[in-house]
Write an enzyme that holds these catalytic residues in place. Structure first.
Site, PDB file in Angstrom:
ATOM      1  CD  GLU A 250     -41.023  54.105  16.738  1.00  0.00           C
ATOM      2  OE1 GLU A 250     -41.611  53.615  15.759  1.00  0.00           O
ATOM      3  OE2 GLU A 250     -41.158  55.282  17.101  1.00  0.00           O
ATOM      4  CB  CYS A 284     -39.179  48.507  10.916  1.00  0.00           C
ATOM      5  SG  CYS A 284     -38.554  50.151  11.241  1.00  0.00           S
TER       6      CYS A 284
END
Ligand code: NAD
Length: 477
Positions: A250, A284
């Site tokens: 990720e 993010c």
């Protein structure tokens, strides 16, 4: 204000002292030392590996209901302890207390989701070509997992990984974020108190590259999961694949927001300003590139700047704070670098644009406009409280520009036109698209990116995919 005692967690024991190297933990709002974090020695890492290998042999045979019960209990305990865990997060990470407590409450659902779904890890029977043959497909836990979780959502990112691994029947060694360790140790305590057998979860700290090299190179470890920057993720994935180990990555993002002329502009502003500056933009999936169509550009930007200027920045423990400090001093310089570059290239800083004076890693919420395409802010992930505004003419042009980077994590669209919504949601090169609202990162929905933003999903029905091997058995009776 008390901050928890920090430790390693190996084979069911919380370990500190013993002459181990200790790292100072700082409060980013005050720069005070609030804790001492013990680094794992090589012997500690080897003990964690041995414990995880031992525990895997029995945990892999545990029943789904047993795993489910542990995870359900973790969710329950997390809710009950959310205030205390949240205070620790605000003290070492900086986000406002309401956000920290909210992170814990929201992420209790990750434990609960995995408690539900781990009971549905099914295999299948494939009809055979011969009546005496039975063909079955089993999904078996991959083995010991080495997990690396980051500092921006220290509770969220770690509990998702641990819940998925434990629910699948794997054991885990987690290296948490050294700057923000309290939430990860709180997770260890939750699993400990929920009755997870010793050795199934182990927590270690240290110099990230040394710990990750040691763990990934160990033949005991069969799977790597990492959340963090693209640069580090590529290094770890390369190492894992050279050893033929599975990995879930990720990584960073640079999320475009496309606001069309036909959008509900006021509603978009009301949603996007708090979302942009949540966790000081250290997210993010934070919206970073705002592509706004020319008919509504001036109105959108003016409204966005007005709301941004009103944000209350301060110590996350103080009531009413809407944005805290950046998690580390190094992030202040990094964000400043983006703004200096934008200014040098002729961009206009409409609000903010500099660190705030005084103690603490504070950076003013910032909006920048008139950015040339080669500005660093439009190409590298800023990971801070900065929004870049870009004017566009046609929706096709916006789509092309939004897709112009190697990142592909989150993206956002605001439009009242079904045609635009369809064109953009199917055309955006991203793992996630949110149209006319903010709806990402729920326990029941898959979370993950494509291209430089990573591989594999966490959450949703996909959550166990990275933790299971497929085994085919054919048997003649
Ligand atoms: P960094 O690249 O130094 O570190 C990012 C993360 O990776 C940290 O948690 C760090 O402890 C870990 N790490 C670094 N080297 C490692 C190694 N060799 N082995 C294992 N783990 C390692 O960057 P930083 O200054 O800490 O953070 C800023 C950047 O990190 C941002 O630009 C952003 O892209 C990224 N980031 C992304 C996420 C996310 O949710 N995807 C979270 C945190 C940070």
């Amino acid at each position: 204000m008390s901050y928890p005692r920090l430790s390693l967690y190996i084979d069911g024991e919380f370990i500190h002292g013993g002459g181990r190297l200790e790292q100072d933990i700082l409060n980013p709002a005050t720069h005070e030392v609030i804790g001492k974090l013990p680094h794992a020695t090589r012997e500690d890492l080897d003990q964690a590996l041995a414990a995880a290998a031992r525990a895997f042999e029995s945990w892999r045979k545990s029943s789904p209901i047993e795993r489910s019960n542990v995870l359900r209990k973790v969710g329950e305990l997390a809710r009950a302890r959310a205030q205390d865990i949240g205070r620790g997060i605000t003290m070492d990470q900086g986000k406002p207390l309401a956000e920290s407590v909210g992170e814990v409450m929201f992420c209790a659902e990750h434990a609960e989701w995995h408690a539900e779904e781990c009971r549905r890890i099914y295999g299948r029977v494939i009809p055979a070509r011969h009546p005496a043959v039975r063909q079955t497909v089993l999904r078996e836990p991959v083995g010991v997992v080495a997990a690396f979780s980051p500092w921006n959502f220290p509770f969220n990112q770690a509990i998702r990984k641990v819940s998925a691994a434990v629910g699948a029947g794997c054991s885990v060694i987690l290296k948490g974020p050294e700057d923000t360790p309290s939430a990860v140790l709180a997770i260890a305590q939750l699993f400990h108190d929920a009755g997870l057998p010793k050795g199934v979860l182990n927590i270690v700290w240290g110099v990230p590259s040394e710990v990750s090299n040691h763990l990934i190179e160990s033949p005991v470890v069969r799977k790597i999961t990492f959340t963090g920057s693209t640069a580090v993720g590529k290094m770890l994935a390369a190492k894992a694949s050279s050893l033929m180990k599975r990995s879930t990555m990720e990584l960073g993002g640079h999320a475009p927001v496309i606001v069309c002329d036909d959008a509900d502009v006021d509603a978009a502003i009301a949603l996007l300003v708090p979302y942009k500056f949540r966790n000081a933009g250290q997210v993010c999936i934070s919206p970073t590139r705002f592509y706004v169509q020319q008919g509504v550009y001036d109105r959108f930007v003016a409204g966005f700047v007005e709301k941004t200027s009103a944000l209350k920045v301060g110590d996350g423990l103080v009531e009413g704070t809407q944005m805290g400090p950046l998690a580390q001093q190094r992030r202040v310089g990094a964000v400043e670098g983006f703004i200096d570059d934008a200014r040098e290239r002729g961009a206009s800083v409409l609000v903010g644009g500099a660190p705030l004076p005084g103690v603490g890693n504070y950076f003013a919420p910032t909006v920048v406009a008139d950015l040339p395409d080669n500005a660093r802010l439009l190409n590298e992930e800023p990971f801070g409280p900065v929004a870049g505004m870009i004017r566009f003419k046609t929706v096709e042009e916006a789509l092309q520009r939004a897709n112009g980077l190697p990142y592909g994590l989150a993206s956002y669209v605001f439009t009242r036109s079904n045609h635009n919504a369809h064109l953009l949601s199917t055309g955006l090169a991203a793992g996630m698209v949110s149209v006319n609202h903010i709806g990402l990162a729920l326990a029941e929905t898959p979370f993950g990116g494509i291209n430089d933003s990573g591989m594999g999903s966490e959450g949703g029905l996909e959550t166990f995919d990275g933790y299971l091997n497929t085994k085919f058995i054919t048997q003649m009776n």
